[in-house]
Design a protein around this motif. Structure first.
Motif, PDB file in Angstrom:
ATOM      1  N   THR A 128       0.394  31.648 -22.130  1.00 42.70           N
ATOM      2  CA  THR A 128       0.484  30.957 -20.848  1.00 42.70           C
ATOM      3  C   THR A 128      -0.786  30.142 -20.665  1.00 42.70           C
ATOM      4  N   LEU A 182      -4.683  37.244 -16.911  1.00 41.35           N
ATOM      5  CA  LEU A 182      -3.777  36.387 -17.659  1.00 41.35           C
ATOM      6  C   LEU A 182      -4.087  36.436 -19.149  1.00 41.35           C
ATOM      7  N   TYR A 195       1.481  25.069 -16.583  1.00 49.86           N
ATOM      8  CA  TYR A 195       2.665  25.918 -16.730  1.00 49.86           C
ATOM      9  C   TYR A 195       3.855  25.113 -17.251  1.00 49.86           C
ATOM     10  N   SER A 225      -3.583  27.760 -18.843  1.00 53.29           N
ATOM     11  CA  SER A 225      -4.142  27.755 -17.484  1.00 53.29           C
ATOM     12  C   SER A 225      -5.066  26.565 -17.252  1.00 53.29           C
TER      13      SER A 225
END
Length: 411
Positions: A197, A181, A225, A199
């Protein structure tokens, strides 16, 4: 034969889709508006229900930061005064917040309750760090994250390292998911001024946003998210700071990763259902166009490729059944094609894992023998996302389940 061509076509379409989105997403100009002074007053929020086995290591790492932390501005969030976590927290003179709305079960609600309380008391901070109780901070974590704050970013996250990656191959592969990621996603997004993004942990939110929200408004199965989609919709700026390192505990048993990933996938689809229609309206004349188009695309091209691969394999199985003799040349070719596509997929994921590990080899807390095992096993681990996705789609009642953390820090 037709099915075989359909499968190949879908795989090619997926690859072309990925390439086009990657090119379009480069068109992004969502930069921080102005720089800030250094952090003077910041809070650290730690949801910590029944986390007495690990909380002390985190508090020690906070107390040893190179940028001095006022321990009264560290808020450990629990659900009962009887929680053994409270006694440990008080040893380090941190603030303990006991939740009242216990019918609301999730990390997002826990954060909302303490933030709402602080806002009602007119207690505000320039930045709010969100950590999990099982985290350990590198001694320079805060001072490195401060650089992202000074540069004007609204949200930033640090380098997520393994706390217990050497305990089992499951823990290592679970942890490598976040390396994918960050190294394959967030690092590129940061270079292109796109929204990263998020996490879940090891991040900060600028105080102006908390003041605007008067709480923490993200309460879904995957509040991280949800916040990612919100930041894209509202053109917030976010950054992946790979110099700010922290460690976290990964599930050691396969069953725990399944439960965890079903929740992630369910939350992913639920949040997209809410936000993607709104993002489609934001495409025109948007300085954050790259983030929007990338998120609208989401996992679609990869799903197309997976469907294509499944159809291709099914076509070969049908050929084998139709030409049932194993000494038949067509049967031999069909078996070879199945082995080829499976082998290529396996090799691709193994090479991607190798790339991620080698890229951050000096940082990752992973022994050499476990690195090799992770490279070999990670393709199989990633395949298990498919049944997780299917369970998430067909299981209506997916709830937030607490993950027990037990791993002490012994680096």
């Amino acid at each position: 034969m037709i099915l075989e061509y359909v499968g190949i076509s879908l795989i090619i379409i997926g690859l072309v889709y990925i390439f086009i989105i990657a090119m379009l997403a480069r068109n992004n100009k969502n930069y921080p508006k102005e720089k800030r002074d250094e952090l003077k007053k910041f809070a650290i929020l730690i949801p910590a229900r029944d986390e007495s086995k690990v909380i002390e290591d985190l508090l020690i790492s906070i107390s040893k930061q190179t940028k001095k932390v006022n321990m009264q501005d560290v808020f450990v969030i629990v659900e009962s005064d009887d929680d053994p976590t409270v006694k440990i927290a008080k040893k380090y003179d941190v603030s303990v917040f006991v939740r009242k709305d216990l019918h609301l079960k999730s990390k997002g609600y826990a954060l909302n309750e303490v933030v709402t309380y602080l806002c009602k008391e007119n207690i505000y901070y320039e930045a709010y760090f969100i950590l999990d109780a099982d985290n350990i901070l590198d001694k320079d974590f805060i001072i490195n994250m401060e650089k992202s704050y000074i540069n004007g970013y609204d949200i930033a996250t640090g380098f997520r390292n393994f706390k217990n990656g050497n305990d089992s191959i499951i823990a290592a592969c679970s942890g490598i998911t976040f390396s994918f990621l960050n190294s394959n996603g967030n690092e590129v997004k940061s270079r292109q001024s796109r929204n990263i993004t998020l996490s879940g942990t090891g991040l900060f939110i600028v105080g102006d946003l908390i003041k605007k929200w008067q709480g923490f408004p993200f309460h879904s199965l995957t509040e991280d998210y949800e916040m990612t989609l919100y930041s894209i919709e509202n053109n917030l700026t976010s950054y992946y700071n790979k110099e700010a390192m922290f460690y976290d505990e990964q599930p050691v048993k396969y069953k725990n990763t399944i439960n965890q990933r079903i929740r992630w996938v369910k939350g992913y689809f639920d949040n997209r259902k809410r936000y993607i229609p709104k993002l489609r309206k934001k495409l025109k004349n948007n300085p954050n166009f790259g983030s929007v188009i990338n998120e609208i695309s989401g996992m679609r091209p990869y799903i197309i490729m997976i469907i294509g691969a499944i159809i291709y394999i099914l076509s070969q199985i049908i050929n084998i059944i139709y030409n049932y003799k194993f000494d038949n040349f067509i049967t031999f070719i069909s078996l070879a094609k199945i082995l080829l596509i499976v082998g290529l997929a396996y090799a691709l994921f193994a090479l991607m894992t190798l790339f991620v590990i080698k890229k951050d080899i000096d940082k990752l807390n992973l022994k050499k023998n476990m690195q090799v095992k992770t490279i070999l096993f990670s393709p199989l681990f990633f395949v298990t996302y498919v049944p997780c996705a299917l369970k998430a789609l067909f299981k209506k009642d997916v709830k937030w389940e607490k993950v027990d953390h037990i791993r002490r820090w012994n680096k």
